[in-house]
Design a protein around this motif. Sequence first.
Motif, short mmCIF file in Angstrom:
data_model
loop_
_atom_site.label_atom_id
_atom_site.label_comp_id
_atom_site.label_asym_id
_atom_site.label_seq_id
_atom_site.Cartn_x
_atom_site.Cartn_y
_atom_site.Cartn_z
N LYS A 120 -13.58 -17.17 -58.21
CA LYS A 120 -12.85 -18.33 -57.86
C LYS A 120 -13.12 -19.37 -59.08
O LYS A 120 -14.11 -19.46 -59.58
N ALA A 144 -8.30 -26.94 -55.99
CA ALA A 144 -7.07 -27.85 -55.93
C ALA A 144 -7.46 -28.97 -57.08
O ALA A 144 -6.43 -29.36 -57.59
N GLY A 145 -8.62 -29.54 -57.22
CA GLY A 145 -8.88 -30.51 -58.31
C GLY A 145 -8.27 -31.79 -57.72
O GLY A 145 -7.89 -32.35 -56.63
N VAL A 157 -0.82 -28.77 -54.68
CA VAL A 157 -1.55 -27.54 -54.84
C VAL A 157 -0.75 -26.31 -55.37
O VAL A 157 -1.14 -25.37 -55.93
N ASP A 200 -13.48 -22.13 -51.65
CA ASP A 200 -14.76 -21.57 -51.41
C ASP A 200 -14.74 -20.84 -49.89
O ASP A 200 -15.56 -19.75 -49.81
N THR A 203 -13.70 -31.46 -49.51
CA THR A 203 -14.28 -30.21 -49.17
C THR A 203 -15.99 -30.16 -49.49
O THR A 203 -16.37 -29.16 -49.43
O1 IP8 Z 1 -10.57 -27.57 -53.99
C1 IP8 Z 1 -8.98 -27.62 -51.33
O2 IP8 Z 1 -9.54 -26.69 -51.89
P1 IP8 Z 1 -10.89 -26.68 -52.88
C2 IP8 Z 1 -7.65 -27.58 -51.17
O3 IP8 Z 1 -11.14 -25.29 -53.24
C3 IP8 Z 1 -6.93 -28.86 -50.86
O4 IP8 Z 1 -11.99 -27.19 -52.15
C4 IP8 Z 1 -5.30 -28.82 -50.56
C5 IP8 Z 1 -7.47 -30.07 -50.93
#
Ligand code: IP8
Length: 251
Positions: free
Chosen positions: A8, A49-50, A81, A153, A206
């Motif tokens: 990841k 997604a950053g 994304v 994650d 998240t």
């Molecule tokens: O960046 C979040 O995924 P993460 C996905 O792995 C979205 O926490 C669309 C915010």
Amino acid sequence: MSERVLLKIGGSVITDKSVQGRIRYDEIGRISKVIASRHDLALLLVHGAGSCGHPEASRFNLAGGVSEANRAGIFETHLAVARLNAGFVGSLREAGAEAVGVHLLSAGFADDGRLIPGEFPQVGKMISLGIVPVLHGDVVMDRTRGACIVSGDQLVNLLAEPLGMARIGVATDVPGVLCDGEVIPEITPESQKTLEVGASGHTDVTGGMSGKVRELLFLAERGISSDIFHASRIGDFLDGRPHGGTRVRKD
Ligand code: IP8
């Protein structure tokens, strides 16, 4: 049979979190070359997604559930994304990896913020054909909330076991899980009780590093170890060398 490895890559690595929607194509290109050169591995990739998804998810308050009032956020967040995913997949393909993007919005379903566990047979089939599936955190339709945000994650936690991943690595923009500026070499379900893991400084719906560690501890509780390390050490991780980061493992 090739060793199955799940990697990841954090959104903070492949986007500039201080500028909405800015993709770090230079870093994506560098990582793609490292990944594409490891022909001996059966890889499954997941990315975060950053700044391509978190700002949209936050603006539409998707983490709190979805109704007619904010449903347009599903499209906006997924579009952001998915654009990042297309950029990463394109770069991987250019570097020689047989990469294919897979979107959780279409492939998964959630209940109260958690992805409903499944086999993901389409992903397994891709891996057995030598394809590198590239999944990502995404907005996902949710039985209870209408829709929710599933982090990359959480996906790692869910996919690793059914897809028989032998090694699991999470690459970030820091050298590992830090405590007072130092990398913690190991975290277990017991040791984390006394730890203060920080959240991300930028918009992150998240949970940043603490969300990451929480998901990996779910895996550790089932006896599956994983590693968190700096993105510059991806090659070391893929080759099974020390990466200077944190191992999350069972007590
Ligand atoms: O960046 C979040 O995924 P993460 C996905 O792995 C979205 O926490 C669309 C915010």
